[in-house]
Write an enzyme that holds these catalytic residues in place. Structure first.
Site, mmCIF file in Angstrom:
data_model
loop_
_atom_site.group_PDB
_atom_site.id
_atom_site.type_symbol
_atom_site.label_atom_id
_atom_site.label_comp_id
_atom_site.label_asym_id
_atom_site.label_seq_id
_atom_site.Cartn_x
_atom_site.Cartn_y
_atom_site.Cartn_z
ATOM 1 N N HIS A 15 -1.605 -0.148 -9.825
ATOM 2 C CA HIS A 15 -2.308 -1.020 -8.865
ATOM 3 C C HIS A 15 -2.855 -2.268 -9.571
ATOM 4 O O HIS A 15 -4.040 -2.565 -9.501
ATOM 5 C CB HIS A 15 -3.439 -0.258 -8.149
ATOM 6 C CG HIS A 15 -3.835 -0.923 -6.850
ATOM 7 N ND1 HIS A 15 -4.203 -0.233 -5.730
ATOM 8 C CD2 HIS A 15 -3.924 -2.238 -6.500
ATOM 9 C CE1 HIS A 15 -4.495 -1.086 -4.756
ATOM 10 N NE2 HIS A 15 -4.328 -2.307 -5.204
ATOM 11 N N ARG B 36 0.851 -1.190 0.000
ATOM 12 C CA ARG B 36 0.000 0.000 0.000
ATOM 13 C C ARG B 36 0.889 1.243 0.000
ATOM 14 O O ARG B 36 1.964 1.241 0.604
ATOM 15 C CB ARG B 36 -0.900 0.045 1.242
ATOM 16 C CG ARG B 36 -2.143 -0.853 1.175
ATOM 17 C CD ARG B 36 -3.135 -0.394 0.101
ATOM 18 N NE ARG B 36 -4.354 -1.185 0.064
ATOM 19 C CZ ARG B 36 -4.612 -2.162 -0.815
ATOM 20 N NH1 ARG B 36 -3.721 -2.502 -1.727
ATOM 21 N NH2 ARG B 36 -5.771 -2.799 -0.782
#
Ligand code: NAP
Length: 309
Positions: free
Chosen positions: A272, A224
């Site tokens: 992502h 993250r």
């Protein structure tokens, strides 16, 4: 007959409808599976944290919220959600992450860029060391981190792993706690970040810690964005302390067009996509949890609200 609400973005419904129906049928569970059910009649919610559903208070009969995502930082703090919350552990997702991490690790380990971008007539006779002579540390030894650490170990890398609680992963030097982190970072030639985003992991990769790794080390972050102090990483890239950063996740997504990461010669940005939940295998996990709920057995992969993951 159970009522199962699918509460993810509408675009995902065509991907999941058939696999969920098949998994329910295979498990012998009769259910009405739909994207719109009166809240008070819902038994289970199949959920994505970017869903339209953010107020769980009306779901008075619901027994569990079953997330399609592994990362739950977007939902764990929702005060209307007091039901059991399970995160996604899906072997398709894990396999995708292993492939992505191994691929990007090998790119840096083998120095592939030198040859891909160096077709200029100069005979560069750089030969990489063997994987066994390369120290790689994987921060986070959960479903994804442990699988990646084992895959890298399988290729021969000298792998150290770090987690919150003590772990035992065959072939991996497993460390935990503050001292363990220092040890995992010191001299590491590659770092793979597979920690969740929680208050405790915010900026875990800061200037002080980046100074511990071997000069020129690579950083790979499919975990993250908030794990990294971005200014510290950019500083370490500019001095060469970090040779390259391959980043899949960011504090702000999509990464703004003018972000320094896009233009930095030693940063690779991926949008992502390191790995995603695979509908067929994930549906089996979701349905197994529904079966457990109905059989009075404990749910799998429950989120620890206090820890935030
Ligand atoms: P997980 O099974 O919950 O594992 C998390 C690991 O991090 C565990 O080993 C845990 O330690 C460790 N950890 C958590 N807080 C820590 C702390 N404060 N200090 C040290 N270690 C800590 O999660 P996962 O399924 O492997 O997924 C990891 C993350 O990957 C997700 O949270 C998500 O953010 C990210 N992800 C990204 C993508 C992508 O496409 N980029 C896809 C899926 C997931 P313990 O073992 O002691 O609990």
């Amino acid at each position: 007959m159970l009522n199962i609400l699918f509460a993810a973005r509408p675009a995902r419904w065509p991907d999941y409808e058939e696999p969920l129906r098949t998994a329910l049928s295979n498990a012998g569970i009769e259910a009405d599976l739909a994207t719109d059910i009166t809240p008070g009649e819902v038994d289970y919610i199949v959920y994505a944290p970017n869903s339209w559903l953010q107020d769980f208070a009306p779901y008075t009969r619901c027994k569990a919220v079953l997330s399609l995502w592994a990362g739950v930082e977007g939902i764990v703090g929702n005060t209307t959600l007091t039901l059991p919350l399970a995160r996604m552990v899906d072997h398709g997702l894990t396999q995708g992450m292993v492939e992505w991490v191994v691929g990007h690790t090998l790119r840096h380990h083998l120095g592939m860029d030198l040859h891909i971008h160096g077709q200029d007539g100069i005979w560069r006779d750089y030969a990489p060391p063997l994987a066994r002579d390369r120290k790689v540390s994987v921060l986070g030894l959960g479903a994804l981190g442990a699988a990646c650490a084992e895959a890298l170990r399988g290729l021969g890398f000298d792998v150290t792993g770090w987690s919150r609680s003590p772990k035992d992963v065959p072939g991996i030097r497993c460390l935990h706690g503050e001292e363990g982190l220092k040890e995992a970072l010191t001299g590491a030639e590659g770092l793979v970040l597979l920690l969740p985003a929680t208050p405790a992991t915010d900026n875990v990769i800061n200037a002080e810690r980046l100074a511990l790794v071997a000069p020129g080390a690579f950083v790979i972050n499919p975990g993250r964005g908030p794990l990294i102090d971005d200014a510290a990483l950019l500083g370490a890239l500019d001095t060469g302390q970090i040779g390259h950063a391959t980043l899949d996740v960011f504090r702000q997504e999509p990464l703004p067009k003018d972000h320094l990461y896009w233009a930095h010669p030693n940063v690779t940005v991926t949008p992502h996509i390191a790995s995603e939940t695979r509908p067929v295998t994930a549906s089996e996990v979701i349905v197994e949890n529904i079966r457990r709920g109905e059989a009075g057995e404990p749910f799998l992969h429950l989120v620890d609200r206090a820890q935030g993951y």
